[in-house]
Design a protein around this motif. Structure first.
Motif, mmCIF file in Angstrom:
data_model
loop_
_atom_site.group_PDB
_atom_site.id
_atom_site.type_symbol
_atom_site.label_atom_id
_atom_site.label_comp_id
_atom_site.label_asym_id
_atom_site.label_seq_id
_atom_site.Cartn_x
_atom_site.Cartn_y
_atom_site.Cartn_z
ATOM 1 N N GLU A 1 -13.446 1.540 3.916
ATOM 2 C CA GLU A 1 -13.875 0.374 4.688
ATOM 3 C C GLU A 1 -15.059 -0.336 4.023
ATOM 4 O O GLU A 1 -15.047 -1.559 3.847
ATOM 5 C CB GLU A 1 -14.259 0.798 6.102
ATOM 6 C CG GLU A 1 -14.751 -0.365 6.956
ATOM 7 C CD GLU A 1 -15.160 0.081 8.349
ATOM 8 O OE1 GLU A 1 -15.061 -0.753 9.254
ATOM 9 O OE2 GLU A 1 -15.599 1.237 8.518
ATOM 10 N N LEU B 1 -13.918 -2.066 0.758
ATOM 11 C CA LEU B 1 -13.080 -3.247 0.977
ATOM 12 C C LEU B 1 -13.876 -4.404 1.570
ATOM 13 O O LEU B 1 -13.660 -5.562 1.210
ATOM 14 C CB LEU B 1 -11.882 -2.898 1.864
ATOM 15 C CG LEU B 1 -10.866 -1.940 1.246
ATOM 16 C CD1 LEU B 1 -9.704 -1.705 2.198
ATOM 17 C CD2 LEU B 1 -10.381 -2.435 -0.103
ATOM 18 N N ASN C 1 -15.607 -6.229 -0.967
ATOM 19 C CA ASN C 1 -14.695 -7.022 -1.786
ATOM 20 C C ASN C 1 -13.963 -8.074 -0.954
ATOM 21 O O ASN C 1 -12.866 -8.515 -1.299
ATOM 22 C CB ASN C 1 -13.701 -6.099 -2.514
ATOM 23 C CG ASN C 1 -14.360 -5.435 -3.692
ATOM 24 O OD1 ASN C 1 -14.454 -6.002 -4.763
ATOM 25 N ND2 ASN C 1 -14.864 -4.218 -3.487
ATOM 26 N N PHE D 1 -12.576 -8.208 2.183
ATOM 27 C CA PHE D 1 -11.400 -7.955 2.995
ATOM 28 C C PHE D 1 -11.858 -7.693 4.419
ATOM 29 O O PHE D 1 -12.950 -7.175 4.658
ATOM 30 C CB PHE D 1 -10.623 -6.726 2.495
ATOM 31 C CG PHE D 1 -9.939 -6.959 1.179
ATOM 32 C CD1 PHE D 1 -8.748 -7.672 1.121
ATOM 33 C CD2 PHE D 1 -10.475 -6.462 0.010
ATOM 34 C CE1 PHE D 1 -8.117 -7.883 -0.096
ATOM 35 C CE2 PHE D 1 -9.849 -6.663 -1.209
ATOM 36 C CZ PHE D 1 -8.661 -7.378 -1.262
ATOM 37 N N VAL E 1 -11.139 -5.378 7.582
ATOM 38 C CA VAL E 1 -10.599 -4.024 7.637
ATOM 39 C C VAL E 1 -10.509 -3.541 9.083
ATOM 40 O O VAL E 1 -11.437 -3.710 9.856
ATOM 41 C CB VAL E 1 -11.496 -3.042 6.830
ATOM 42 C CG1 VAL E 1 -10.921 -1.638 6.859
ATOM 43 C CG2 VAL E 1 -11.671 -3.519 5.395
ATOM 44 N N LEU F 1 -8.573 -1.014 -5.595
ATOM 45 C CA LEU F 1 -8.589 -2.475 -5.644
ATOM 46 C C LEU F 1 -7.431 -3.020 -6.476
ATOM 47 O O LEU F 1 -6.803 -4.012 -6.094
ATOM 48 C CB LEU F 1 -9.942 -2.962 -6.198
ATOM 49 C CG LEU F 1 -10.253 -4.430 -5.989
ATOM 50 C CD1 LEU F 1 -10.234 -4.805 -4.511
ATOM 51 C CD2 LEU F 1 -11.605 -4.768 -6.604
ATOM 52 N N ILE G 1 -4.278 -2.737 -4.360
ATOM 53 C CA ILE G 1 -4.292 -3.747 -3.297
ATOM 54 C C ILE G 1 -3.966 -5.122 -3.862
ATOM 55 O O ILE G 1 -3.112 -5.837 -3.339
ATOM 56 C CB ILE G 1 -5.666 -3.765 -2.587
ATOM 57 C CG1 ILE G 1 -5.827 -2.501 -1.745
ATOM 58 C CG2 ILE G 1 -5.822 -5.021 -1.729
ATOM 59 C CD1 ILE G 1 -7.233 -2.306 -1.201
#
Length: 160
Positions: free
Chosen positions: A38, A41, A44, A46, A48, A137, A140
């Protein structure tokens, strides 16, 4: 009482247009794995949602729309690959990354190759725990690029 909980990451008010962030569902029964994924992300960019266990993940899938799912293969209250099949059937258009820390097949062992089996059940990518943040990453971004809703339009535009 249902097992597991669903935790949506707080929306960053400083970020204009958080609704445009790609939304990822992370399902794992290990709270430390969930927390690490979490945090990484969110850093980066996102959005979550964490579901601690398969049942919580299925509840989240009923109530939210996701751009990607990251699902642990082996969790309590789910029989192994049942989780991959159920999540894939529940949202067949959403790419799924399967992850597992279990031992994997090698030349000296007759054990099944869990990651290959996960791919056959609908996972788009598989990660063996422990994996690096970079590997997560890359997986994803590859999945999101391959499952981009406007991908067909972009490929047609390149032909013209």
């Amino acid at each position: 009482m249902p097992h597991g909980s669903i935790i949506e990451s707080p929306k960053r008010e400083a970020h204009a247009g958080t609704e445009s962030l790609r939304h990822i569902l992370v399902v794992d029964d290990d709270p430390m794995v969930c927390m690490a994924i979490e945090i990484y992300l969110q850093r980066n960019n996102f959005r979550v949602t964490i579901a601690e266990g398969g049942e919580a993940g299925l509840r989240a899938l009923e109530h939210e729309q996701f751009d990607l799912m990251i699902i642990d293969i082996f969790m309590p209250h789910m029989r192994g690959f049942e989780s991959i099949r159920i999540f894939h059937d529940g949202a067949p258009a959403v790419p799924l990354i399967a992850m597992s820390g279990y031992a994997f097949a090698n030349l000296n062992s007759p054990a099944p190759d869990f990651l290959r089996m996960a791919l056959e059940l609908g996972a788009a990518r598989c990660l063996r725990k422990p994996f690096t943040p970079h590997a997560l990453l890359v997986a994803i971004n590859d999945c999101l690029a391959e499952h981009r809703p406007d991908g067909d339009i972009a490929s047609v535009a390149r032909l013209g």
